[in-house]
Design a protein around this motif. Structure first.
Motif, PDB file in Angstrom:
ATOM      1  N   TRP A 107       0.860  -1.189   0.000  1.00  0.00           N
ATOM      2  CA  TRP A 107       0.000   0.000   0.000  1.00  0.00           C
ATOM      3  C   TRP A 107       0.894   1.237   0.000  1.00  0.00           C
ATOM      4  CZ3 TRP A 107      -5.142   0.153  -0.730  1.00  0.00           C
ATOM      5  CH2 TRP A 107      -5.881  -1.010  -0.496  1.00  0.00           C
ATOM      6  N   PHE A 108       0.487   2.200  -0.791  1.00  0.00           N
ATOM      7  CA  PHE A 108       1.159   3.482  -0.869  1.00  0.00           C
ATOM      8  C   PHE A 108       0.095   4.562  -0.761  1.00  0.00           C
ATOM      9  CE2 PHE A 108       5.461   2.326  -2.356  1.00  0.00           C
ATOM     10  CZ  PHE A 108       5.252   0.985  -2.606  1.00  0.00           C
ATOM     11  N   ARG A 109       0.515   5.784  -0.532  1.00  0.00           N
ATOM     12  CA  ARG A 109      -0.444   6.884  -0.524  1.00  0.00           C
ATOM     13  C   ARG A 109       0.203   8.130  -1.100  1.00  0.00           C
ATOM     14  NH1 ARG A 109      -1.100   8.244   5.980  1.00  0.00           N
ATOM     15  NH2 ARG A 109       0.961   9.195   6.277  1.00  0.00           N
ATOM     16  N   GLN A 110      -0.654   8.995  -1.608  1.00  0.00           N
ATOM     17  CA  GLN A 110      -0.183  10.251  -2.166  1.00  0.00           C
ATOM     18  C   GLN A 110      -1.138  11.360  -1.780  1.00  0.00           C
ATOM     19  OE1 GLN A 110       0.446  10.299  -6.448  1.00  0.00           O
ATOM     20  NE2 GLN A 110       1.864  12.012  -6.273  1.00  0.00           N
ATOM     21  N   ALA A 111      -0.648  12.268  -0.965  1.00  0.00           N
ATOM     22  CA  ALA A 111      -1.420  13.434  -0.581  1.00  0.00           C
ATOM     23  C   ALA A 111      -1.287  14.497  -1.670  1.00  0.00           C
ATOM     24  CB  ALA A 111      -0.931  13.975   0.750  1.00  0.00           C
ATOM     25  N   GLN A 112      -2.262  15.364  -1.729  1.00  0.00           N
ATOM     26  CA  GLN A 112      -2.268  16.397  -2.759  1.00  0.00           C
ATOM     27  C   GLN A 112      -1.007  17.250  -2.664  1.00  0.00           C
ATOM     28  OE1 GLN A 112      -5.833  18.715  -2.785  1.00  0.00           O
ATOM     29  NE2 GLN A 112      -5.487  19.480  -4.846  1.00  0.00           N
ATOM     30  N   GLY A 113      -0.313  17.388  -3.780  1.00  0.00           N
ATOM     31  CA  GLY A 113       0.884  18.206  -3.818  1.00  0.00           C
ATOM     32  C   GLY A 113       2.136  17.536  -3.281  1.00  0.00           C
ATOM     33  N   LYS A 114       2.030  16.263  -2.918  1.00  0.00           N
ATOM     34  CA  LYS A 114       3.182  15.549  -2.364  1.00  0.00           C
ATOM     35  C   LYS A 114       3.492  14.316  -3.208  1.00  0.00           C
ATOM     36  CE  LYS A 114       2.518  17.055   2.406  1.00  0.00           C
ATOM     37  NZ  LYS A 114       2.438  16.620   3.836  1.00  0.00           N
ATOM     38  N   GLU A 115       4.679  13.767  -3.001  1.00  0.00           N
ATOM     39  CA  GLU A 115       5.066  12.558  -3.706  1.00  0.00           C
ATOM     40  C   GLU A 115       4.397  11.335  -3.076  1.00  0.00           C
ATOM     41  OE1 GLU A 115       9.513  13.882  -5.268  1.00  0.00           O
ATOM     42  OE2 GLU A 115       9.290  12.204  -3.885  1.00  0.00           O
TER      43      GLU A 115
ATOM     44  N   VAL B  92      -4.804   9.834  -1.477  1.00  0.00           N
ATOM     45  CA  VAL B  92      -5.259   8.731  -2.320  1.00  0.00           C
ATOM     46  C   VAL B  92      -4.382   7.534  -1.975  1.00  0.00           C
ATOM     47  CG1 VAL B  92      -5.590   7.864  -4.657  1.00  0.00           C
ATOM     48  CG2 VAL B  92      -6.009  10.290  -4.143  1.00  0.00           C
ATOM     49  N   TYR B  93      -5.008   6.422  -1.663  1.00  0.00           N
ATOM     50  CA  TYR B  93      -4.297   5.213  -1.275  1.00  0.00           C
ATOM     51  C   TYR B  93      -4.292   4.237  -2.449  1.00  0.00           C
ATOM     52  CZ  TYR B  93      -3.934   6.728   3.529  1.00  0.00           C
ATOM     53  OH  TYR B  93      -3.601   7.415   4.669  1.00  0.00           O
TER      54      TYR B  93
END
Length: 120
Positions: free
Chosen positions: A36-44, A93-94
């Motif tokens: 599992w990975f995640r990406q916050a808005q504006g981040k890697e 987003v996961y």
């Protein structure tokens, strides 16, 4: 070609729990390392957790140990991410990812992602 479909995201308040699911098809799930990975808005995009094909070995981002738990059900071709004591900074987003068990390199397949939003 493996396909991954995430589900379980949503909008919850801080302190709540969510369980994400990722169901795969197209390849032998029991021979996949899942992550599992995640990406916050504006981040890697950042690593959250991974589990080996046996289900016995799990790894977590240091900052998430104790709150998140990854597990898998090989009979259902599904990997889960249990998220507890959620914080607004967990909003992202996961994504689910897969690679064959002997691959020590890049992840081979990704899902489309599921949005998790934590309100304060």
């Amino acid at each position: 070609q493996v396909q991954l479909v995430e589900s379980g995201g949503g909008l919850v308040q801080a302190g709540a729990s969510l369980r994400l699911s990722c169901t795969t098809s197209g390849r032998a799930f029991s021979r996949e390392t899942m992550g599992w990975f995640r990406q916050a808005q504006g981040k890697e995009r950042e690593f959250v957790a991974r589990i080996d094909w046996t289900g016995y070995n799990t790894y977590y981002a240091d900052s998430l140990k104790g709150r998140f738990a990854i597990s898998r059900d090989n009979g259902k071709n599904t990997v889960y991410l249990q998220m507890n004591s959620l914080k607004p900074e967990d909003t992202a987003v996961y994504y689910c990812a897969a690679k064959t068990y002997f691959n020590l390199g890049d992840w081979e397949a990704w899902g489309q992602g599921t949005q998790v939003t934590i309100s304060s």
